[in-house]
Design a protein around this motif. Structure first.
Motif, PDB file in Angstrom:
ATOM      1  N   UNK A   2       0.849  -1.188   0.000  1.00 44.92           N
ATOM      2  CA  UNK A   2       0.000   0.000   0.000  1.00 44.92           C
ATOM      3  C   UNK A   2       0.883   1.235   0.000  1.00 44.92           C
ATOM      4  N   UNK A   3       0.417   2.264  -0.695  1.00 45.99           N
ATOM      5  CA  UNK A   3       1.209   3.471  -0.889  1.00 45.99           C
ATOM      6  C   UNK A   3       1.075   4.407   0.305  1.00 45.99           C
ATOM      7  N   UNK A   4       2.197   4.809   0.862  1.00 35.75           N
ATOM      8  CA  UNK A   4       2.226   5.872   1.865  1.00 35.75           C
ATOM      9  C   UNK A   4       2.608   7.160   1.148  1.00 35.75           C
ATOM     10  N   UNK A  90      -0.609   3.202  -7.891  1.00 40.07           N
ATOM     11  CA  UNK A  90      -1.421   3.575  -6.735  1.00 40.07           C
ATOM     12  C   UNK A  90      -1.550   5.087  -6.619  1.00 40.07           C
ATOM     13  N   UNK A  91      -0.490   5.815  -6.945  1.00 41.53           N
ATOM     14  CA  UNK A  91      -0.573   7.276  -6.920  1.00 41.53           C
ATOM     15  C   UNK A  91      -1.544   7.785  -7.981  1.00 41.53           C
ATOM     16  N   UNK A  92      -1.503   7.191  -9.173  1.00 46.34           N
ATOM     17  CA  UNK A  92      -2.374   7.634 -10.264  1.00 46.34           C
ATOM     18  C   UNK A  92      -3.821   7.206 -10.057  1.00 46.34           C
ATOM     19  N   UNK A 110     -14.880  11.023 -11.247  1.00 50.14           N
ATOM     20  CA  UNK A 110     -14.205   9.900 -11.893  1.00 50.14           C
ATOM     21  C   UNK A 110     -13.851   8.828 -10.868  1.00 50.14           C
ATOM     22  N   UNK A 111     -13.902   7.570 -11.319  1.00 44.90           N
ATOM     23  CA  UNK A 111     -13.595   6.419 -10.482  1.00 44.90           C
ATOM     24  C   UNK A 111     -12.385   5.706 -11.069  1.00 44.90           C
ATOM     25  N   UNK A 112     -11.370   5.491 -10.255  1.00 42.50           N
ATOM     26  CA  UNK A 112     -10.203   4.733 -10.704  1.00 42.50           C
ATOM     27  C   UNK A 112     -10.510   3.242 -10.666  1.00 42.50           C
ATOM     28  N   UNK A 113     -10.002   2.521 -11.651  1.00 46.64           N
ATOM     29  CA  UNK A 113     -10.215   1.069 -11.710  1.00 46.64           C
ATOM     30  C   UNK A 113      -8.989   0.362 -11.160  1.00 46.64           C
TER      31      UNK A 113
END
Length: 287
Positions: A2-4, A90-92, A110-113
């Motif tokens: 997971x991105x911090x 994860x950032x994008x 907008x929803x990220x997939x």
């Protein structure tokens, strides 16, 4: 992984936020449909590491899309990626960047997939191509998710224009190529995906056998209670003559595949595993 956000410094979001006011008008007035091209997108060290982590098509997670209208490979399984590629994705897909995409495109909510169905890491080898097309319109696993925006980040170490592979943007009536975008390293292309947003790289790649056209593809959606469902719409270019026939027949076969996949509620990765299993010969232990 997971991105911090406090640890990942490979994408300077402040820089792109400062650019938004100028980019919005550029995006919305671009021809043949709204789009923008951004160079030097990632920080240099991040780009170097992301390119180094980009595996070959024989490594874990890769799916082949090999039929008349395209010849490419995809890896949507983020768990098989290196840490830098995962952090970039994860950032994008994170709320801050998605908010920037709302402002850039003028499309709200907008929803990220994060499943990356049809997206993820892409690469095409020598001879690879992608015929001109407009993308599928609704997420295969979420029937109320209408596809609205694509983001492509090119991750080729070095790429000569002589190799081919430039992204072509065609007029909505498919009568002329309006723009081309060379797949240079660290270049991002963002564009609206409507039913007539025709694009592709239809000429077979001429890169050396040890090179590949590489990218990260991410898609963004909005909720729609009754979206128009259509699979990828491939089109022949003017002057292609009899080539129109196999392009059309292959498109129809893919529509059957798309309906089957939607009916069963399974991803391309699971369909790929199923098809590999069905193609095995009796007594054979590997695909």
């Amino acid at each position: 992984m997971s991105l911090n956000p406090t640890e990942f410094t490979g994408l300077n979001l402040e820089r792109w936020e400062r650019s938004l006011s100028g980019l919005k008008e550029q995006y919305r007035t671009a021809q043949p449909f709204p789009h923008v091209v951004l160079d030097d997108f990632l920080e240099p060290d991040c780009l170097t590491q992301a390119i180094q982590e980009f595996g070959g098509v024989d490594s874990e997670g890769w799916i082949g899309y090999v039929h008349y209208n395209e010849r490419k490979f995809s890896n949507p399984n983020i768990e098989t990626w290196g840490p830098t590629l995962r952090a970039v994705a994860q950032a994008l897909n994170g709320p801050r960047f998605v908010g920037m995409m709302n402002e850039l495109t003028g499309i709200d909510d907008l929803i990220a997939d994060t499943s990356m169905e049809g997206g993820g890491l892409h690469q095409s080898l020598r001879g690879g191509f992608l015929n001109i097309h407009a993308d599928f319109t609704v997420h295969p696993l979420h029937p109320t998710w209408r596809r609205r925006v694509n983001l492509l980040l090119y991750l080729n170490d070095e790429w000569s224009p002589a190799y081919g592979g430039a992204l072509e943007l065609w007029s909505t009536d498919m009568q002329r190529r309006v723009s081309t975008v060379e797949p240079r390293a660290n270049r991002v292309v963002i564009f609206n995906t409507e039913s007539d947003s025709f694009h592709g790289h239809p000429e077979p790649l001429q890169c050396p056998a040890n090179e590949a056209r590489k990218s990260l593809a991410l898609y963004y959606f909005t909720l729609d209670s009754d979206p128009m469902v259509r699979s990828t719409e491939y089109r022949a270019r003017p002057g292609e003559g009899l080539k129109k026939v196999p392009i059309y027949l292959d498109k129809q076969a893919l529509r059957i595949y798309d309906r089957t996949k939607r009916r069963l509620g399974i991803s391309d990765a699971r369909m790929d595993r199923l098809l590999r299993h069905l193609r095995r010969k009796p007594g054979r232990t590997s695909p």
